[in-house]
Design a protein around this motif. Structure first.
Motif, PDB file in Angstrom:
ATOM      1  N   HIS A 142     -19.747  15.545  32.128  1.00 14.86           N
ATOM      2  CA  HIS A 142     -19.051  14.515  32.903  1.00 14.86           C
ATOM      3  C   HIS A 142     -19.017  14.843  34.410  1.00 14.86           C
ATOM      4  CE1 HIS A 142     -15.998  11.368  33.506  1.00 14.86           C
ATOM      5  NE2 HIS A 142     -15.387  12.224  34.299  1.00 14.86           N
TER       6      HIS A 142
ATOM      7  N   HIS B 257     -20.462  12.804  37.750  1.00 18.51           N
ATOM      8  CA  HIS B 257     -19.851  12.485  39.051  1.00 18.51           C
ATOM      9  C   HIS B 257     -20.743  12.992  40.189  1.00 18.51           C
ATOM     10  CE1 HIS B 257     -16.056  10.609  38.079  1.00 18.51           C
ATOM     11  NE2 HIS B 257     -15.688  11.587  37.273  1.00 18.51           N
TER      12      HIS B 257
ATOM     13  N   SER C 139     -10.989  14.008  41.225  1.00 17.78           N
ATOM     14  CA  SER C 139     -10.600  12.994  40.249  1.00 17.78           C
ATOM     15  C   SER C 139      -9.232  13.349  39.687  1.00 17.78           C
ATOM     16  CB  SER C 139     -11.646  12.941  39.131  1.00 17.78           C
ATOM     17  OG  SER C 139     -11.571  14.121  38.367  1.00 17.78           O
TER      18      SER C 139
ATOM     19  N   ASP D  24     -14.372   6.845  36.580  1.00 18.42           N
ATOM     20  CA  ASP D  24     -15.214   7.100  35.418  1.00 18.42           C
ATOM     21  C   ASP D  24     -16.038   5.884  35.044  1.00 18.42           C
ATOM     22  OD1 ASP D  24     -14.259   9.606  35.433  1.00 18.42           O
ATOM     23  OD2 ASP D  24     -12.881   9.344  33.746  1.00 18.42           O
TER      24      ASP D  24
HETATM   25 ZN    ZN Z   1     -14.132  11.611  35.929  1.00 20.55          ZN
END
Ligand code: ZN
Ligand code: KG4
Length: 337
Positions: A111, A115, A141, A309
């Protein structure tokens, strides 16, 4: 190469279709914010069940809005970590089933790497080439605040990180202290835009000599300030909007000051040819503006819908740094970039 990305690491059920790691044909995000609002945060169990309810529709919509069917797709990519276990299992299991049924390769995506590579996605306004490397990139984040040097897709050097709260988490907690709706980040930015800056300053944690960050002291400072205001007014009634605006401004300014100075310092120290701010907090216009004032190399920020996200960044990461997964591969909730 057409990749279908699937992202379910937290509270967004997301699917996207991306061509060659750059061109976003669709980017569907089903937010669970209204569901988690009444709890003031994400409840993992509730999020998992919501992913189960939404994922099939979200994937179908991503394919149809892209003008594609599954037979046009060359690979499926899903987030395997880091994130919440239940939500990750829903997305990876769906992706595994889809890849098996459609005989497509499956990519396991980190993940955070999603980003980082979100700025490889082209936005309509600029059709220029991908960023020049090395790049210094700040991931900010709700779950992460980390500073990386990117030498190549897949070649990351972590230079610093938060020693306590993530920047987005600090926005969310301070938003709650000020009585703003969940999530704190965007609501606090909105409140701050109504401020009349009056010289009220909140502290900055510089952690000199490092690229690390700390936001818990700042949060405590806001909490003390709010308590003092309540004492002065001899009331626990909601703060007047003007006060909320001014405290929001001072908080946002403190966070922006530290984030952008460290990013600027890292860019200079490494001789990076570009810089980036990615992740949910990168949507913040105040932080973007301060960063572009301070940073002399080209600054990249994700396009609309690509900061928070999303699955387009997952498809992009699978293209630029492919990692084929087996059907038996496990999720990794604690994965690091
Ligand atoms: Zn994230
Ligand atoms: O990347 P993201 O969607 O999810 C995580 O991986 O955590 O980031 C969500 C975080 C939340 O903490 C939210 O409050 C914050 O990003 N955020 C913002 C803004 N928009 C979202 N923070 C500050 N200013 C904003 N405009």
């Amino acid at each position: 190469v057409i990749i279908l990305g699937i992202e379910t690491s937290c509270d967004e059920t997301a699917a996207a279709v991306v061509v060659d790691g750059r061109y976003v044909l669709s980017n569907i995000i089903a937010s669970q914010i209204p569901i988690h609002e009444r709890f003031g945060g994400v409840v993992p169990e509730v999020a998992s069940r919501q992913h189960v309810l939404s994922i099939d529709k979200v994937v179908s919509r991503a394919l149809s809005e892209a003008g594609t069917t599954i037979s046009d797709v060359d690979a499926v990519a899903a987030t395997f970590g880091p994130g919440l276990s239940g939500p990750l299992l829903v997305g990876t299991s769906f992706a595994k089933a889809l890849s098996l049924a459609s005989d497509l390769p499956l990519h396991a995506v980190n993940h955070i790497e999603g980003h980082l590579l979100s700025v490889w996605l082209s936005t309509d306004s600029e059709s220029s080439a991908p960023p020049e490397l090395p790049m210094v990139s700040l991931v900010v984040s709700g779950g992460h605040t980390e500073l990386f040097t990117i030498h190549a897709p897949g070649g990351y050097e972590r230079m610093g990180r938060t020693v306590d709260d993530a920047a987005g988490e600090a926005f969310d907690k301070v938003g709650r202290l000020l009585g703003l709706p969940y999530p704190g980040g965007p609501n606090l930015e909105r409140a701050a835009s109504e401020a009349h800056p009056n010289g009220f300053i909140l502290p900055r944690a510089w952690l000199p000599g490092t690229y690390d960050f700390s936001f818990s002291g700042l949060k405590t400072a806001v909490s003390r300030h709010v308590a003092r205001l309540a004492d002065e007014r001899a009331s626990n009634a909601p703060l007047p909007p003007r006060v909320v605006a001014d405290v929001s401004y001072a908080f946002q300014e403190s966070v922006a000051d530290v984030l952008t100075r460290k990013l600027e310092q890292a860019t200079r120290d490494t001789g990076a040819r570009s810089a980036a701010i990615v992740g949910g907090v990168a949507a913040n216009e105040f932080i973007r503006a301060m960063a572009s004032e301070r940073i002399s190399v080209r600054l990249f920020t994700p396009g609309p819908g690509l900061s928070s996200d999303n699955a387009a960044m997952i498809a992009a990461a699978a293209y630029w740094h492919p990692r084929i997964a087996e059907l038996s591969d496990d999720i990794n909730p604690n994965l690091r970039a």
